[in-house]
Motif scaffolding. Structure first.
Motif, PDB file in Angstrom:
ATOM      1  N   UNK A 122       0.826  -1.212   0.000  1.00 57.08           N
ATOM      2  CA  UNK A 122       0.000   0.000   0.000  1.00 57.08           C
ATOM      3  C   UNK A 122       0.858   1.258   0.000  1.00 57.08           C
ATOM      4  N   UNK A 123       1.980   1.227   0.700  1.00 59.98           N
ATOM      5  CA  UNK A 123       2.900   2.370   0.683  1.00 59.98           C
ATOM      6  C   UNK A 123       3.454   2.581  -0.726  1.00 59.98           C
ATOM      7  N   UNK A 124       3.780   1.501  -1.420  1.00 57.60           N
ATOM      8  CA  UNK A 124       4.274   1.609  -2.793  1.00 57.60           C
ATOM      9  C   UNK A 124       3.189   2.159  -3.728  1.00 57.60           C
ATOM     10  N   UNK A 125       1.958   1.727  -3.532  1.00 57.15           N
ATOM     11  CA  UNK A 125       0.850   2.231  -4.350  1.00 57.15           C
ATOM     12  C   UNK A 125       0.636   3.722  -4.099  1.00 57.15           C
ATOM     13  N   UNK A 126       0.648   4.134  -2.834  1.00 57.76           N
ATOM     14  CA  UNK A 126       0.490   5.558  -2.502  1.00 57.76           C
ATOM     15  C   UNK A 126       1.631   6.378  -3.093  1.00 57.76           C
ATOM     16  N   UNK A 127       2.840   5.853  -3.042  1.00 55.30           N
ATOM     17  CA  UNK A 127       3.990   6.543  -3.619  1.00 55.30           C
ATOM     18  C   UNK A 127       3.843   6.668  -5.133  1.00 55.30           C
ATOM     19  N   UNK A 128       3.307   5.630  -5.782  1.00 59.95           N
ATOM     20  CA  UNK A 128       3.103   5.682  -7.231  1.00 59.95           C
ATOM     21  C   UNK A 128       2.081   6.765  -7.596  1.00 59.95           C
ATOM     22  N   UNK A 129       1.033   6.875  -6.807  1.00 59.72           N
ATOM     23  CA  UNK A 129       0.030   7.916  -7.059  1.00 59.72           C
ATOM     24  C   UNK A 129       0.665   9.298  -6.885  1.00 59.72           C
ATOM     25  N   UNK A 130       1.484   9.450  -5.867  1.00 65.01           N
ATOM     26  CA  UNK A 130       2.117  10.739  -5.578  1.00 65.01           C
ATOM     27  C   UNK A 130       3.192  11.128  -6.584  1.00 65.01           C
ATOM     28  N   UNK A 131       3.754  10.142  -7.277  1.00 64.45           N
ATOM     29  CA  UNK A 131       4.848  10.417  -8.231  1.00 64.45           C
ATOM     30  C   UNK A 131       4.417  10.198  -9.677  1.00 64.45           C
ATOM     31  N   UNK A 132       3.152  10.473  -9.960  1.00 64.59           N
ATOM     32  CA  UNK A 132       2.604  10.355 -11.323  1.00 64.59           C
ATOM     33  C   UNK A 132       2.769   8.967 -11.917  1.00 64.59           C
ATOM     34  N   UNK A 133       2.600   7.930 -11.090  1.00 64.55           N
ATOM     35  CA  UNK A 133       2.606   6.570 -11.587  1.00 64.55           C
ATOM     36  C   UNK A 133       3.923   5.835 -11.561  1.00 64.55           C
ATOM     37  N   UNK A 134       4.987   6.457 -11.093  1.00 64.04           N
ATOM     38  CA  UNK A 134       6.290   5.790 -11.034  1.00 64.04           C
ATOM     39  C   UNK A 134       6.400   5.002  -9.743  1.00 64.04           C
ATOM     40  N   UNK A 135       6.675   3.697  -9.874  1.00 61.20           N
ATOM     41  CA  UNK A 135       6.853   2.865  -8.683  1.00 61.20           C
ATOM     42  C   UNK A 135       8.330   2.547  -8.521  1.00 61.20           C
TER      43      UNK A 135
END
Length: 77
Positions: A64-77
Motif C-alpha cells: 500500500x505504501x508503494x501504491x500511494x507513492x506511485x500515485x504521488x509520483x505520477x505513476x512511477x513505482x
C-alpha cells in the motif's frame, strides 16, 4: 464500490497487476505477496467489495505504501 463493478473483473485485475498485486516486491527482507482473491475467478460481489478494500483483497502495508507513492509520483513505482 460501483467503480469496481463498472471497471469489470478484467480491467480491475489489470490495474491491480500494474500496481504490483500478485507479484513479489523486490525487497531485502521477506514479505508476503499481496493478492486479489483466493479463487481464480472473482464474482461481481467480490469485485464490489475489493474495490473499496474489503472482501478477499489481501494487501500488505508495504504494498500500500508503494501504491500511494506511485500515485504521488505520477505513476512511477
Amino acid at each position: 464500490m460501483s467503480v469496481g463493478v463498472k471497471l469489470g473483473v478484467n480491467r480491475y485485475e489489470d490495474y491491480a497487476r500494474r500496481f504490483g498485486l500478485g507479484e513479489r516486491i523486490p525487497f531485502e527482507l521477506p514479505v508476503a505477496v499481496s493478492q486479489l482473491s483466493r479463487d481464480a475467478r472473482i464474482t461481481q460481489v467480490e469485485l464490489a467489495s475489493a474495490a473499496f478494500g474489503q472482501g478477499e483483497l489481501q494487501v500488505t502495508p508495504l504494498q500500500m505504501a508503494l501504491i500511494a507513492a506511485a500515485v504521488a509520483t505520477d505513476g512511477r513505482m
